[in-house]
Design a protein around this motif. Structure first.
Motif, PDB file in Angstrom:
ATOM      1  N   LEU A  48       0.364  -0.952  -0.176  1.00  0.00           N
ATOM      2  CA  LEU A  48      -0.035  -0.044   0.332  1.00  0.00           C
ATOM      3  C   LEU A  48       1.090   1.551  -0.667  1.00  0.00           C
ATOM      4  O   LEU A  48       0.396   2.121  -0.723  1.00  0.00           O
ATOM      5  N   ILE A  49       1.798   0.944   0.638  1.00  0.00           N
ATOM      6  CA  ILE A  49       2.836   2.356   0.713  1.00  0.00           C
ATOM      7  C   ILE A  49       4.432   1.404   0.748  1.00  0.00           C
ATOM      8  O   ILE A  49       4.891   0.723   0.517  1.00  0.00           O
ATOM      9  N   ALA A  50       4.816   3.130  -0.358  1.00  0.00           N
ATOM     10  CA  ALA A  50       6.866   2.206  -0.810  1.00  0.00           C
ATOM     11  C   ALA A  50       8.094   2.635   0.054  1.00  0.00           C
ATOM     12  O   ALA A  50       7.108   3.680   1.414  1.00  0.00           O
ATOM     13  N   GLY A  51       8.451   1.672   0.648  1.00  0.00           N
ATOM     14  CA  GLY A  51       9.275   1.739   1.489  1.00  0.00           C
ATOM     15  C   GLY A  51       9.879   0.988   1.828  1.00  0.00           C
ATOM     16  O   GLY A  51       9.880  -0.524   1.250  1.00  0.00           O
ATOM     17  N   PRO A  52      11.502   0.477   3.200  1.00  0.00           N
ATOM     18  CA  PRO A  52      11.650  -0.376   3.374  1.00  0.00           C
ATOM     19  C   PRO A  52      10.789  -1.095   4.395  1.00  0.00           C
ATOM     20  O   PRO A  52      10.227  -0.701   4.958  1.00  0.00           O
ATOM     21  N   ARG A  53      11.406  -2.180   4.425  1.00  0.00           N
ATOM     22  CA  ARG A  53      10.129  -3.170   5.104  1.00  0.00           C
ATOM     23  C   ARG A  53      10.470  -2.743   6.900  1.00  0.00           C
ATOM     24  O   ARG A  53      12.073  -2.038   6.385  1.00  0.00           O
ATOM     25  N   LEU A  54       9.762  -3.216   7.118  1.00  0.00           N
ATOM     26  CA  LEU A  54       9.844  -2.564   9.162  1.00  0.00           C
ATOM     27  C   LEU A  54      10.068  -3.697   9.958  1.00  0.00           C
ATOM     28  O   LEU A  54       9.359  -4.770   9.665  1.00  0.00           O
TER      29      LEU A  54
END
Length: 406
Positions: free
Chosen positions: A117-123
């Protein structure tokens, strides 16, 4: 399955060894081969670039975008989640494909990223910061008001506790809420109004309960630990990583070596506070003074830890400083006595080991997940690296295209 060939460049494999000429093949989200004479269905021209493993930042706060106290009153509650999406995207554009959030991100943010749903690093998430009453994570101000950087809500429970029984309860509550790691403050800090970074917080008995509760669920504990005695208490309790480590002495370093404890220095953090104050952020005089007091001794402590061989993983405390500037930490680690290869290893394979991804991320090797960064020029020119990130791939999918990085 499409085979993607990254051809004509050099490879920094994450181990700390110098880059070498090789091609990399990615298939089905994993690295299928490294070497020469490889083929693929699609070719990525890597001439003049170096392939790096996806980078890690082991200490961020993605829901925090400004440490100015006044601005905290002016933002609607849900605004933080939209800021988090922007902050994650800015971090990804630097080639950072995995982060550990040290307080703020909840399970919804983690799942939104994982589900695309959102782009980014895995958390990896800690959700909240466990603090004693009057401790670093207690947002009480002398006025009697609380000014939290992260407001409690159903997915982010309150985390101010006292005594072993309350510690046990909050540990279980955070784990129930989806925490991958538990974060505790064993000392005071810079941005808390009523304590001192050198002061110790939580008793050994309280920390023992926390570590035991985490271990029963297969989880680790990370400690905001700046003062000497609080660092030692954390290490003796079996806490996995010391965050900041500002006032290390020889005994603390020896204990870390004996226990295999990691150090996540966040050297940029006090510098970011000083910059924010100079730019007009609404901070108290005490906060600014503490940041100025710790900056030099912090660098010296990290330098001695590096010389002694303490295990180092990269973290920035981004949120205290602007997201998207994370790689400013790397030249500071270099100035603390690490070689360029060691700094990049601390940002890849070592960080992956700290977070429990050592068998799948942080290295470019057959079978590893295909998180790759294509960087132009010399990757050992760490100061210039942020402007040289050309492409970012996550699990074999291009998530940052040429020209998109800032």
């Amino acid at each position: 399955m499409t085979r993607i060939l990254f051809a004509g460049g050099r490879v920094f494999d994450g181990t700390g060894s110098d880059p070498f000429e090789a091609d990399v093949v990615v298939e089905d989200g994993r690295i299928a081969g490294i070497g020469t004479g490889l083929d693929g269905d699609e070719v990525v021209d890597c001439a003049g670039t170096t392939l790096l493993p996806g980078l890690f930042d082991c200490h961020v706060h993605v829901t925090v975008s400004d440490i100015s106290l006044i601005k905290q009153f002016q933002k609607p509650f849900s605004y933080q989640f939209y800021e988090a999406a922007r902050n994650l995207r800015s971090t990804l554009e630097l080639g950072i494909t995995t982060v550990r959030d040290a307080g703020g991100a909840d399970l919804g943010i983690k799942k939104a990223q994982a589900d695309g749903l959102i782009a980014g690093p895995r958390l990896d998430i800690s959700i909240g910061i466990i603090s004693q009453t009057g401790g670093h994570g207690d947002d009480w101000m002398p006025s009697g008001h609380c000014v939290p950087l992260t407001l409690p809500h159903p997915g982010r429970p309150r985390t101010v506790v006292d005594g072993p029984d309350e510690m046990r309860k909050v540990a279980r509550t955070l784990l129930r809420a989806g925490a991958d790691v538990l974060k505790v403050c064993t000392t005071g800090g810079v941005l808390s109004p009523g304590d001192d970074p050198r002061h110790t917080q939580f008793s050994p008995a309280e920390l023992d309960v926390l570590v035991a509760e985490a271990a029963m669920q297969g989880k680790a504990v990370m400690a905001h630990a700046q003062g000497t005695d609080g660092i030692k208490n954390a290490v003796r309790a079996g806490i996995r990583s010391i965050e900041h480590g500002i006032y290390l002495d020889d005994e603390a370093i020896d204990l870390m070596l004996a226990h295999g404890t990691w150090l996540v220095p966040t050297l940029i953090a006090p510098i970011a506070v000083i910059r924010a104050a100079r730019a007009g952020a609404a901070l108290t005089d005490e906060m600014i003074r503490k940041a100025e007091d710790v900056a030099e001794v912090h660098a010296d402590s990290v330098r001695r830890a590096v010389e002694a061989g303490v295990k180092i993983a990269t973290g920035t405390d981004s949120g205290v400083g602007p997201h998207g500037t994370n790689l400013e930490e790397l030249p500071l680690m270099l100035a603390a006595g690490m070689t360029p290869g060691q700094v990049l290893a601390a940002s890849t394979s070592s960080a992956a080991e700290l977070l429990g991804y050592g068998d799948s991320l942080g290295r470019l090797a057959p079978g590893f997940r295909a998180d790759l960064v294509v960087a132009s020029g010399d990757p050992y020119d760490l100061a210039a690296l942020p402007g040289r990130i050309r492409e970012v791939w996550q699990d074999g999918v291009q998530v940052v295209a040429p020209g998109a990085a800032k």
